[in-house]
Design a protein around this motif. Structure first.
Motif, PDB file in Angstrom:
ATOM      1  N   VAL A 191      30.766 -24.278 -24.579  1.00  0.00           N
ATOM      2  CA  VAL A 191      29.932 -23.680 -23.556  1.00  0.00           C
ATOM      3  C   VAL A 191      29.889 -23.376 -22.648  1.00  0.00           C
ATOM      4  N   LYS A 192      29.698 -22.818 -21.394  1.00  0.00           N
ATOM      5  CA  LYS A 192      29.355 -23.573 -19.827  1.00  0.00           C
ATOM      6  C   LYS A 192      28.497 -23.329 -19.667  1.00  0.00           C
ATOM      7  N   GLU A 193      28.054 -24.394 -19.012  1.00  0.00           N
ATOM      8  CA  GLU A 193      26.963 -24.270 -17.813  1.00  0.00           C
ATOM      9  C   GLU A 193      25.858 -22.896 -17.171  1.00  0.00           C
ATOM     10  N   GLY A 194      24.978 -23.112 -17.682  1.00  0.00           N
ATOM     11  CA  GLY A 194      24.334 -21.292 -17.104  1.00  0.00           C
ATOM     12  C   GLY A 194      24.258 -20.460 -17.865  1.00  0.00           C
ATOM     13  N   VAL A 195      25.488 -20.605 -19.120  1.00  0.00           N
ATOM     14  CA  VAL A 195      25.482 -20.168 -20.034  1.00  0.00           C
ATOM     15  C   VAL A 195      24.032 -19.114 -20.718  1.00  0.00           C
ATOM     16  N   THR A 196      24.170 -17.760 -21.410  1.00  0.00           N
ATOM     17  CA  THR A 196      22.567 -17.694 -21.834  1.00  0.00           C
ATOM     18  C   THR A 196      23.285 -17.141 -23.486  1.00  0.00           C
ATOM     19  N   VAL A 197      22.885 -17.619 -24.444  1.00  0.00           N
ATOM     20  CA  VAL A 197      22.534 -18.233 -25.739  1.00  0.00           C
ATOM     21  C   VAL A 197      21.549 -17.517 -26.897  1.00  0.00           C
ATOM     22  N   ILE A 198      22.069 -15.953 -27.238  1.00  0.00           N
ATOM     23  CA  ILE A 198      21.455 -15.154 -28.350  1.00  0.00           C
ATOM     24  C   ILE A 198      21.580 -15.888 -30.052  1.00  0.00           C
ATOM     25  N   ASP A 199      20.799 -16.169 -30.935  1.00  0.00           N
ATOM     26  CA  ASP A 199      21.600 -17.067 -31.700  1.00  0.00           C
ATOM     27  C   ASP A 199      20.411 -16.119 -32.647  1.00  0.00           C
TER      28      ASP A 199
END
Ligand SMILES: Nc1nc(=O)c2c([nH]1)NC[C@@H]1CN(c3ccc(C(=O)N[C@@H](CCC(=O)O)C(=O)O)cc3)C=[N+]21
Length: 295
Positions: free
Chosen positions: A223-231
């Protein structure tokens, strides 16, 4: 890093719904009534259906648990569905998935009255969703949209990468994020088991929504810096040291990924509780639609 707190947000939503139920009652109206059909006794399914019934009680909905034996035939289940469709005291219902192997899931979902299909799995509702018409939106994707909205995550013009093309999460999620509006207006890539070089997509994603069911699959270097992650992953992993005998693991290596993320959902306490809250919201919508038809 901002945690997208599904536990807290789902409680907020349930409180909002409870307030509406009180005003329905005060006006002498019928309160929403949800039924859940459970075939067999799969451990995880029992847990989810149990929490759905409990939530109904908390917010003042009527609820019915229709528990059927694993050995029920397809015809018998279809007869039960017909009964629920015709039950005027019922606003909406769900048939808990997965169903036993000897039952054709598609055939069952097609038999559900679209007006009572609070899971939004019927092709009519799926089509309406894709065409940006009012419909019941599947609870898990709906819950994710609600989290993005309430936490003001910017989605317009962002690159959203969805991992997994299931009919209940990945595919509807890809449609919702590409629809017009907020949240939405995203540029969407739907990835799946045949995708080559998945990390090349995830590394370029502003938003990653993962519904794979492989514990700790998504690592920090993907992933890149600043990503939004929905698990969306929830896998029960055996753990003798835990009182329940298992722990729940998401698709995301939370410790690693959260260091780079701007927003991230935890597991448990993220998307799961939101799913239940949005099912209740759909049931309230079903009640309002029926009451407008004097039902
Ligand atoms: N017709 C149908 N509709 C569904 O919406 C449906 C379904 N079938 N089959 C199974 C999946 C899964 N699902 C979950 C709901 C709540 C949590 C949830 O609340 N999870 C808690 C943990 C609960 C636990 O202890 O296992 C959390 O993430 O914090 C998880 C998963 C609904 N599903």
């Amino acid at each position: 890093m901002q945690l997208l707190d599904g536990k807290k947000t789902s409680n907020d939503i349930k409180n909002e719904i409870a307030v509406e139920v009180q005003s329905i009652k005060a006006a002498g109206g019928k309160v929403p009534h949800l039924a859940a059909v459970l075939v067999g006794n799969n451990g995880a399914s029992l847990t989810y259906v149990g929490s759905k019934v409990k939530s109904c009680q908390e917010i003042g909905f009527d609820s019915t648990l229709v528990a059927l034996p694993e050995t029920i035939t397809e015809d018998e289940l279809l007869a039960k569905i017909k009964e629920l469709n015709e039950d005027d005291n019922l606003d909406g219902y769900i048939v808990q998935l997965p169903l036993p192997k000897h039952i054709d899931e598609q055939k069952i979902l097609l038999a559900i009255d679209p007006d009572k299909d609070v899971d939004g799995f019927h092709p009519t509702n799926f089509g309406r969703m894709a065409l940006e018409m009012e419909s019941f939106i599947p609870a898990t994707p709906f819950g994710i949209m609600e989290l993005l909205e309430r936490y003001k995550v910017e989605t317009a013009g962002k690159h959203t990468v969805v991992i997994g093309r299931s009919h209940i999460v990945g595919r509807p999620m890809s449609i919702l994020m590409s629809r017009k509006g907020n949240p939405g207006d995203s540029t969407v890539t739907l990835t799946h088991s045949r995708t080559k070089d998945l990390a090349e997509f995830t590394k370029n994603a502003d938003i990653i929504i993962t519904a794979l069911g492989v514990p700790e699959f998504l690592k920090a270097d993907m992933v890149k810096e600043g990503v939004t992650v929905i698990d969306v992953g929830i896998t029960r992993v055996e753990d003798a040291s835990n009182a329940k005998g298992y722990v729940i693991k998401g698709d995301v290596d939370f410790d690693g990924v959260s260091k780079k993320a701007s927003f991230i959902t935890p597991v448990p306490g993220g998307v799961g509780p939101m799913t239940i809250a949005m099912l209740l919201k759909n049931t309230l919508l079903a009640r309002k639609m029926r009451s407008a038809k004097n039902k």
